[in-house]
Scaffold this active site. Structure first.
Site, mmCIF file in Angstrom:
data_model
loop_
_atom_site.group_PDB
_atom_site.id
_atom_site.type_symbol
_atom_site.label_atom_id
_atom_site.label_comp_id
_atom_site.label_asym_id
_atom_site.label_seq_id
_atom_site.Cartn_x
_atom_site.Cartn_y
_atom_site.Cartn_z
ATOM 1 N N SER A 116 5.163 6.672 2.436
ATOM 2 C CA SER A 116 5.542 5.328 2.886
ATOM 3 C C SER A 116 4.918 4.298 1.963
ATOM 4 O O SER A 116 3.737 4.406 1.611
ATOM 5 C CB SER A 116 5.029 5.048 4.304
ATOM 6 O OG SER A 116 5.482 6.023 5.202
ATOM 7 N N ASN A 164 0.848 -1.189 0.000
ATOM 8 C CA ASN A 164 0.000 0.000 0.000
ATOM 9 C C ASN A 164 0.888 1.244 0.000
ATOM 10 O O ASN A 164 2.006 1.227 0.509
ATOM 11 C CB ASN A 164 -0.888 0.010 1.251
ATOM 12 C CG ASN A 164 -1.837 1.193 1.276
ATOM 13 O OD1 ASN A 164 -2.519 1.477 0.282
ATOM 14 N ND2 ASN A 164 -1.897 1.897 2.396
ATOM 15 N N HIS A 205 1.093 5.158 1.234
ATOM 16 C CA HIS A 205 0.460 6.064 2.203
ATOM 17 C C HIS A 205 1.154 7.430 2.157
ATOM 18 O O HIS A 205 2.398 7.492 2.227
ATOM 19 C CB HIS A 205 0.551 5.456 3.606
ATOM 20 C CG HIS A 205 -0.175 6.271 4.615
ATOM 21 N ND1 HIS A 205 -1.551 6.415 4.610
ATOM 22 C CD2 HIS A 205 0.266 7.026 5.655
ATOM 23 C CE1 HIS A 205 -1.910 7.203 5.598
ATOM 24 N NE2 HIS A 205 -0.830 7.590 6.247
ATOM 25 N N ASP A 222 -2.749 0.902 7.740
ATOM 26 C CA ASP A 222 -1.575 1.788 7.635
ATOM 27 C C ASP A 222 -0.547 1.506 8.732
ATOM 28 O O ASP A 222 0.010 2.430 9.346
ATOM 29 C CB ASP A 222 -1.993 3.270 7.686
ATOM 30 C CG ASP A 222 -2.878 3.665 6.518
ATOM 31 O OD1 ASP A 222 -2.791 3.021 5.462
ATOM 32 O OD2 ASP A 222 -3.670 4.610 6.668
#
Ligand code: GRF
Length: 207
Positions: free
Chosen positions: A147, A112, A114, A156
């Site tokens: 990130s 993912n 972020h 997260d």
């Protein structure tokens, strides 16, 4: 040479998807983006996939608050992904939280992106959630960042693969900061995907 199979899940604009497409085209990332999946009918990400000749697929969640509908949505998503023999899934602006059960069953790692630092140094707070850019400005932080991390059941919070600091210019607006964050995301994402896949064998775990 067999290329790693990657699927991108994207709910919105797809500028990070585009960064991956461009890196593949430039010969900088030896992967095949085998599918782009969105939960939003008008997502620009699907249009970008179409333009790049990548199969796009819509998996709709009609009511995100209804647990039965949400489970059925995840089953449909799992079935769709299982057909793709995946080595990696990239959440690039995917706006739905995936359950722990989904993550156990999906059978390959997920990354993912972020738009904040998830392991900042010093007394900089960790900004999780959908408003991390706005929150960084509201807190008058001197810097924030990007990130790229593994997806785990806690939102997260998975191990960080790559991150980079983005300084905040005093007085700048959210749009300006987010533009600069995205520029960094576009540069880091292909590197993170390459780094993660360099450590994985080719061939997904699905039958
Ligand atoms: C990125 O900024 C990412 O950090 C966040 O969603 C955004 C997606 O942007 N999770 P785009 O759709 O790739 O332009």
């Amino acid at each position: 040479m067999t290329k790693h199979h990657v699927a991108v899940l994207a709910s919105g604009k797809g500028s990070n998807l585009q960064a991956l497409i461009d890196a593949v085209r430039a010969g900088e990332l030896p992967i095949e983006i085998v599918s782009v999946i969105s939960d939003r009918p008008g997502a620009e990400a699907l249009e970008r996939a179409r333009a790049a000749g990548i199969p796009g697929r819509l998996v709709l969640l009609s009511d995100r608050r209804n647990p039965d509908i949400r489970r059925a949505f995840e089953v449909e998503l799992l079935e769709t992904l299982a057909r793709l023999d995946l080595d990696l899934i990239v959440l690039a602006g995917w706006m739905l939280i995936l359950s722990a059960d989904f993550l156990t069953r999906v059978g390959c790692p997920l990354l993912n992106l972020h738009p904040a630092l998830l392991a900042p140094e010093g007394d900089i707070p960790i900004l999780r959630g959908a408003h991390a850019v706005r929150d960084a400005l509201a807190l008058s932080l001197p810097f924030t960042g990007v990130s790229i991390h593994y997806v785990t059941p806690e939102v997260d919070a998975g191990p960080v693969v790559l991150s980079e600091v983005v300084p905040i210019i005093p007085g700048e607006c959210e749009e300006s900061l987010y533009d600069r964050i995205k520029t960094v995301e576009h540069r880091l994402l292909p590197r993170a995907v390459g780094a993660v896949l360099g450590t994985l064998p080719v061939g997904g775990v699905h039958a």
